[in-house]
Design a protein around this motif. Structure first.
Motif, PDB file in Angstrom:
ATOM      1  N   SER A  38       0.830  -1.209   0.000  1.00 12.27           N
ATOM      2  CA  SER A  38       0.000   0.000   0.000  1.00 12.27           C
ATOM      3  C   SER A  38       0.863   1.257   0.000  1.00 12.27           C
ATOM      4  O   SER A  38       0.538   2.254  -0.660  1.00 12.27           O
ATOM      5  CB  SER A  38      -0.920   0.002   1.227  1.00 12.27           C
ATOM      6  N   LEU A  39       1.971   1.216   0.755  1.00 12.92           N
ATOM      7  CA  LEU A  39       2.888   2.361   0.805  1.00 12.92           C
ATOM      8  C   LEU A  39       3.517   2.601  -0.567  1.00 12.92           C
ATOM      9  O   LEU A  39       3.628   3.748  -1.025  1.00 12.92           O
ATOM     10  CB  LEU A  39       3.966   2.107   1.866  1.00 12.92           C
ATOM     11  N   GLU A  40       3.908   1.515  -1.217  1.00 15.08           N
ATOM     12  CA  GLU A  40       4.515   1.627  -2.559  1.00 15.08           C
ATOM     13  C   GLU A  40       3.505   2.192  -3.551  1.00 15.08           C
ATOM     14  O   GLU A  40       3.858   3.027  -4.409  1.00 15.08           O
ATOM     15  CB  GLU A  40       5.039   0.271  -3.019  1.00 15.08           C
ATOM     16  N   GLU A  41       2.261   1.754  -3.446  1.00 17.26           N
ATOM     17  CA  GLU A  41       1.234   2.264  -4.355  1.00 17.26           C
ATOM     18  C   GLU A  41       1.002   3.749  -4.121  1.00 17.26           C
ATOM     19  O   GLU A  41       0.788   4.512  -5.076  1.00 17.26           O
ATOM     20  CB  GLU A  41      -0.069   1.478  -4.140  1.00 17.26           C
ATOM     21  N   GLU A  42       1.046   4.159  -2.862  1.00 21.43           N
ATOM     22  CA  GLU A  42       0.860   5.579  -2.552  1.00 21.43           C
ATOM     23  C   GLU A  42       2.005   6.417  -3.109  1.00 21.43           C
ATOM     24  O   GLU A  42       1.801   7.526  -3.607  1.00 21.43           O
ATOM     25  CB  GLU A  42       0.756   5.776  -1.038  1.00 21.43           C
ATOM     26  N   LEU A  43       3.227   5.877  -3.029  1.00 23.44           N
ATOM     27  CA  LEU A  43       4.400   6.606  -3.515  1.00 23.44           C
ATOM     28  C   LEU A  43       4.567   6.489  -5.028  1.00 23.44           C
ATOM     29  O   LEU A  43       5.280   7.296  -5.647  1.00 23.44           O
ATOM     30  CB  LEU A  43       5.663   6.082  -2.822  1.00 23.44           C
ATOM     31  N   GLY A  44       3.971   5.490  -5.611  1.00 22.92           N
ATOM     32  CA  GLY A  44       4.095   5.292  -7.046  1.00 22.92           C
ATOM     33  C   GLY A  44       5.450   4.742  -7.444  1.00 22.92           C
ATOM     34  O   GLY A  44       5.932   4.991  -8.556  1.00 22.92           O
ATOM     35  N   ALA A  45       6.080   3.985  -6.529  1.00 22.57           N
ATOM     36  CA  ALA A  45       7.409   3.424  -6.825  1.00 22.57           C
ATOM     37  C   ALA A  45       7.643   2.208  -5.943  1.00 22.57           C
ATOM     38  O   ALA A  45       7.107   2.090  -4.841  1.00 22.57           O
ATOM     39  CB  ALA A  45       8.492   4.473  -6.580  1.00 22.57           C
ATOM     40  N   ASP A  46       8.461   1.281  -6.454  1.00 26.10           N
ATOM     41  CA  ASP A  46       8.844   0.115  -5.657  1.00 26.10           C
ATOM     42  C   ASP A  46       9.913   0.512  -4.653  1.00 26.10           C
ATOM     43  O   ASP A  46      10.888   1.201  -4.991  1.00 26.10           O
ATOM     44  CB  ASP A  46       9.381  -0.998  -6.553  1.00 26.10           C
ATOM     45  N   LEU A  47       9.749   0.065  -3.424  1.00 25.61           N
ATOM     46  CA  LEU A  47      10.738   0.351  -2.378  1.00 25.61           C
ATOM     47  C   LEU A  47      11.687  -0.827  -2.178  1.00 25.61           C
ATOM     48  O   LEU A  47      12.810  -0.636  -1.689  1.00 25.61           O
ATOM     49  CB  LEU A  47      10.024   0.675  -1.053  1.00 25.61           C
ATOM     50  N   PHE A  48      11.241  -2.006  -2.540  1.00 26.18           N
ATOM     51  CA  PHE A  48      12.051  -3.222  -2.357  1.00 26.18           C
ATOM     52  C   PHE A  48      12.079  -4.047  -3.635  1.00 26.18           C
ATOM     53  O   PHE A  48      11.120  -4.056  -4.415  1.00 26.18           O
ATOM     54  CB  PHE A  48      11.494  -4.086  -1.225  1.00 26.18           C
ATOM     55  N   LYS A  49      13.197  -4.728  -3.792  1.00 25.83           N
ATOM     56  CA  LYS A  49      13.301  -5.777  -4.795  1.00 25.83           C
ATOM     57  C   LYS A  49      13.168  -7.102  -4.064  1.00 25.83           C
ATOM     58  O   LYS A  49      13.987  -7.414  -3.187  1.00 25.83           O
ATOM     59  CB  LYS A  49      14.652  -5.708  -5.510  1.00 25.83           C
ATOM     60  N   ARG A  50      12.138  -7.843  -4.368  1.00 25.82           N
ATOM     61  CA  ARG A  50      11.936  -9.133  -3.722  1.00 25.82           C
ATOM     62  C   ARG A  50      12.927 -10.131  -4.321  1.00 25.82           C
ATOM     63  O   ARG A  50      13.004 -10.276  -5.548  1.00 25.82           O
ATOM     64  CB  ARG A  50      10.520  -9.642  -3.911  1.00 25.82           C
ATOM     65  N   THR A  51      13.674 -10.796  -3.454  1.00 26.67           N
ATOM     66  CA  THR A  51      14.657 -11.793  -3.893  1.00 26.67           C
ATOM     67  C   THR A  51      14.385 -13.103  -3.183  1.00 26.67           C
ATOM     68  O   THR A  51      13.578 -13.172  -2.254  1.00 26.67           O
ATOM     69  CB  THR A  51      16.092 -11.319  -3.578  1.00 26.67           C
ATOM     70  N   ALA A  52      15.105 -14.127  -3.611  1.00 28.51           N
ATOM     71  CA  ALA A  52      14.944 -15.438  -2.984  1.00 28.51           C
ATOM     72  C   ALA A  52      15.383 -15.396  -1.524  1.00 28.51           C
ATOM     73  O   ALA A  52      14.881 -16.153  -0.683  1.00 28.51           O
ATOM     74  CB  ALA A  52      15.750 -16.470  -3.757  1.00 28.51           C
ATOM     75  N   ARG A  53      16.322 -14.503  -1.212  1.00 26.80           N
ATOM     76  CA  ARG A  53      16.854 -14.438   0.155  1.00 26.80           C
ATOM     77  C   ARG A  53      16.076 -13.457   1.023  1.00 26.80           C
ATOM     78  O   ARG A  53      16.274 -13.404   2.225  1.00 26.80           O
ATOM     79  CB  ARG A  53      18.320 -14.039   0.110  1.00 26.80           C
TER      80      ARG A  53
END
Length: 290
Positions: A38-53
């Motif tokens: 929800s925070l990312e949608e509000e900012l209009g940008a990805d904050l994290f890159k989801r990785t396997a780790r």
């Protein structure tokens, strides 16, 4: 965006893992992920890159993290300051005092202990006659005052007795009574008196007149003085004698001698005055020390 969103975001950023961050925060991992989304949608940008780790901050996330930390630090600081203000540890106290109170050791001790106990509270001192101080207190220009009690009644102020001291006779050097260790009021029947007038607001004037009447005479008030300290100076100039609180004897004015009154017939009172219903913590702290 709420502060909790920033805390959730920073928890994930520091743990680099949603599951570990959820454990630290004490919430479930799915709700945490939803909050970050929800925070990312509000900012209009990805904050994290989801990785396997786990999760790594994006460039936007790194920039946002710096600002988020500042925001939370400011919020925490504001919370601490507000709590200190509620305890009276910070704030501004406007305190009045009548001139002779400054010579009373209890007054200087009170100021010292307030300064030591609440070093971050701002203290502003104002000196004036009791009548002026009480008017300023009623008008909200002062928060508390050390005064000589008045006889007039007021429903807006609260006066708490604080100290009492004997009155002394101030006479000029070379006066006929200089050789006396104590002076009876009756011996002043023919003297000119230098006193702060009744209009100044203190009950001392009436007390002095009443004591002289009880001693068999009406005092001859020839020279009014704006303050008790000023009366002593006028005594030194030979304009008359004066009846003053003992504390003023610490003012070593050349040409003046102080003598106790026979029988301790007169006493001067000091009171702590404040507004009824005042909920200020800093005022309460001062009064509690008194």
């Amino acid at each position: 965006m709420e502060l909790r969103h920033l805390r959730y975001f920073l928890a994930v950023a520091e743990a680099s893992n949603f599951t570990k961050a959820a454990e630290v925060l004490g919430i479930g991992q799915p709700p945490l992920s939803q909050q970050i989304k929800s925070l990312e949608e509000e900012l209009g940008a990805d904050l994290f890159k989801r990785t396997a780790r786990g999760a790594e901050l994006t460039f936007v996330g790194e920039v946002f993290a710096e600002e988020a930390r500042l925001v939370l630090e400011s919020a925490d600081r504001a919370s601490r300051v507000a709590k200190r203000a509620a305890r009276g540890e910070v704030g501004h106290l406007r305190m009045g005092f009548t001139g002779t109170a400054a010579f009373n050791p209890k007054f200087s001790d009170l100021i010292r202990r307030f300064r030591e106990g609440f070093p971050d509270a701002e203290l502003t001192l104002h000196e004036a006659t009791s009548g002026v101080l009480l008017e300023a207190l009623e008008a909200g220009r002062l928060d508390v005052a050390v005064v000589r009690p008045e006889r007039r009644r007021t429903t807006t102020l609260l006066l708490q007795d604080w100290d009492e001291e004997p009155m002394m006779v101030a006479i000029p050097v070379g006066h006929r009574l200089t050789g006396r260790k104590r002076i009876a009021l009756a011996e002043l029947a023919d003297e000119a008196f230098v006193q702060v007038p009744r209009e100044a607001g203190s009950a001392l004037f009436d007390d002095i007149v009443a004591a002289c009447n009880a001693a068999g005479f009406e005092p001859r008030m020839t020279q009014p003085a704006p303050q008790i300290a000023s009366a002593v100076t006028l005594v030194a100039a030979g304009l008359g004698v004066s009846v003053v609180p003992k504390a003023i004897t610490q003012a070593q004015v050349a040409g003046v001698i102080y003598r106790p009154i026979v029988g301790n017939a007169l006493h001067a009172r000091l009171a702590i005055a404040s507004r009824r219903g005042d909920t200020s913590a800093v005022v309460s702290n001062l009064i509690s020390l008194a």
